[in-house]
Write a protein that holds these residues in place. Structure first.
Motif, PDB file in Angstrom:
ATOM      1  N   GLN A 186      41.648  44.796  34.626  1.00  0.00           N
ATOM      2  CA  GLN A 186      40.826  45.727  35.426  1.00  0.00           C
ATOM      3  C   GLN A 186      39.828  44.975  36.292  1.00  0.00           C
ATOM      4  N   ILE A 187      39.261  43.913  35.738  1.00  0.00           N
ATOM      5  CA  ILE A 187      38.274  43.140  36.518  1.00  0.00           C
ATOM      6  C   ILE A 187      38.958  42.586  37.773  1.00  0.00           C
ATOM      7  N   THR A 188      40.174  42.064  37.591  1.00  0.00           N
ATOM      8  CA  THR A 188      40.928  41.548  38.742  1.00  0.00           C
ATOM      9  C   THR A 188      41.226  42.664  39.740  1.00  0.00           C
ATOM     10  N   ASP A 189      41.701  43.834  39.221  1.00  0.00           N
ATOM     11  CA  ASP A 189      42.048  44.962  40.113  1.00  0.00           C
ATOM     12  C   ASP A 189      40.824  45.462  40.873  1.00  0.00           C
ATOM     13  N   GLN A 190      39.698  45.595  40.148  1.00  0.00           N
ATOM     14  CA  GLN A 190      38.496  46.152  40.786  1.00  0.00           C
ATOM     15  C   GLN A 190      37.918  45.181  41.812  1.00  0.00           C
ATOM     16  N   ALA A 191      38.070  43.884  41.540  1.00  0.00           N
ATOM     17  CA  ALA A 191      37.603  42.901  42.520  1.00  0.00           C
ATOM     18  C   ALA A 191      38.342  43.122  43.843  1.00  0.00           C
ATOM     19  N   ARG A 192      39.650  43.433  43.734  1.00  0.00           N
ATOM     20  CA  ARG A 192      40.456  43.669  44.939  1.00  0.00           C
ATOM     21  C   ARG A 192      40.024  44.978  45.621  1.00  0.00           C
ATOM     22  N   VAL A 193      39.887  46.055  44.833  1.00  0.00           N
ATOM     23  CA  VAL A 193      39.553  47.372  45.421  1.00  0.00           C
ATOM     24  C   VAL A 193      38.169  47.348  46.072  1.00  0.00           C
ATOM     25  N   GLU A 198      34.896  38.394  40.727  1.00  0.00           N
ATOM     26  CA  GLU A 198      35.046  38.933  39.371  1.00  0.00           C
ATOM     27  C   GLU A 198      33.706  38.992  38.636  1.00  0.00           C
ATOM     28  N   ASP A 199      32.825  38.022  38.868  1.00  0.00           N
ATOM     29  CA  ASP A 199      31.483  38.068  38.250  1.00  0.00           C
ATOM     30  C   ASP A 199      30.696  39.269  38.765  1.00  0.00           C
ATOM     31  N   VAL A 205      29.865  46.657  38.399  1.00  0.00           N
ATOM     32  CA  VAL A 205      30.746  47.792  38.123  1.00  0.00           C
ATOM     33  C   VAL A 205      30.847  48.025  36.614  1.00  0.00           C
ATOM     34  N   MET A 206      31.329  47.041  35.887  1.00  0.00           N
ATOM     35  CA  MET A 206      31.628  47.235  34.457  1.00  0.00           C
ATOM     36  C   MET A 206      30.365  47.491  33.627  1.00  0.00           C
ATOM     37  N   LEU A 207      29.314  46.714  33.871  1.00  0.00           N
ATOM     38  CA  LEU A 207      28.123  46.821  33.018  1.00  0.00           C
ATOM     39  C   LEU A 207      26.981  47.570  33.716  1.00  0.00           C
ATOM     40  N   LYS A 208      27.286  48.148  34.869  1.00  0.00           N
ATOM     41  CA  LYS A 208      26.246  48.842  35.649  1.00  0.00           C
ATOM     42  C   LYS A 208      25.577  49.945  34.818  1.00  0.00           C
ATOM     43  N   ASN A 209      26.369  50.684  34.057  1.00  0.00           N
ATOM     44  CA  ASN A 209      25.838  51.834  33.311  1.00  0.00           C
ATOM     45  C   ASN A 209      25.478  51.504  31.869  1.00  0.00           C
TER      46      ASN A 209
END
Ligand code: NAD
Length: 250
Positions: A186-193, A198-199, A205-209
């Motif tokens: 997911q980290i790879t996919d979201q980096a693309r979107v 990735e950092d 994104v991942m730890l925002k909430n």
């Protein structure tokens, strides 16, 4: 901690070959259960089964027609297998939507359907559905995943209502992002979107909430699942347990 409170119990863990499922298989085996590691990946299922002294069940949960007439003899069922695609709705292939729903909603229904007669006959059963914070909340670009997990929440509650008279509980666990191969993808996919590094995806994104600001560890989810399967948790049913570092408290 480790008591043998699941001694003599047979547990089926789907997606048991990797990530959360692997940790759940280890946790249930440590408490005495005989664990059936159900996974499409034969090598992974065989390795985990050997490690926990259980058995492998190589199964493709997207082949739902093959599960229609299944009979499953288990006292514990953990519906955990899952897949993820990140894509805007307008370009998500319909077959990808159907694939995700077959593995993450239709297969859990068919496995519950297959296992309830055995649990009802024994007057005892534990069903744990590995949902997600996305079973309770939405995120853009995850239409198939979010809708399948929301459906799993409903299935879990209905199972709880029907199973109560027979000693069967059904609950969901709702992790935030857990450190597993699925999340690495997911980290790879979201980096693309999102066109981020990735950092940056992890932080923004991942730890925002998350109030705790770290990924969940698989063994933390496994401990919660094991507790829900324990004799002490007989009054806990139809519930959904967040383990998301405070995300769903916002
Ligand atoms: P993972 O990719 O590490 O493991 C998933 C396992 O499911 C793999 O062993 C894979 O082979 C198996 N699988 C996939 N498709 C299958 C199929 N058609 N038939 C049988 N097995 C199949 O994933 P994970 O991160 O451990 O996720 C496990 C569950 O936890 C999923 O339901 C996921 O939605 C949920 N979850 C994960 C996170 C997270 O951050 N990792 C957060 C919340 C919820």
């Amino acid at each position: 901690m480790s008591t043998r409170e699941l001694e003599g119990r047979r547990a089926v863990v789907t997606g048991g070959g990797s990530g959360i499922g692997r940790a759940v298989a280890e946790g249930l085996a440590a408490r005495g259960a005989h664990v059936v590691v159900a996974d499409i990946d034969a090598d992974a299922a065989g390795k985990v089964a050997a490690d926990v002294g259980g058995e492998a069940w190589v199964v493709d949960l997207s082949d739902t027609a093959a599960l229609d007439e299944l009979t499953l003899e288990a006292d514990v069922l953990v519906n955990n297998a899952g897949i993820q695609r990140v894509s805007p709705i307008e370009v998500l292939a319909p077959d990808t939507f159907r694939l995700i729903h077959s593995v993450m909603l239709e297969a859990p229904f068919l496995l519950v359907r297959a296992v309830l007669p055995h649990m009802y006959a024994r007057g005892w059963g534990r069903i744990v559905n590995v949902s997600s914070v996305h079973g309770l909340r939405a995120s853009a670009f995850k239409s198939a995943y979010v809708s399948a997990k929301h459906g799993l929440e409903g299935l879990s509650k209905v199972t709880a209502l029907e199973g109560a008279a027979h000693g069967v509980t059904s609950n969901c666990v709702n992790p935030g992002y857990v450190r597993t191969p699925l999340v690495e993808k997911q980290i790879t996919d979201q980096a693309r979107v999102h066109d981020l590094s990735e950092d940056e995806v992890l932080a923004q994104v991942m730890l925002k909430n998350s109030a705790v600001k770290r990924l969940v560890e698989p063994r933390e989810v496994s401990s919660l699942v094991a507790w829900l399967c324990s004799p002490d948790a007989g009054m806990v049913t139809g519930a959904s347990y967040a383990m998301d570092g405070g995300w769903s408290a916002r």
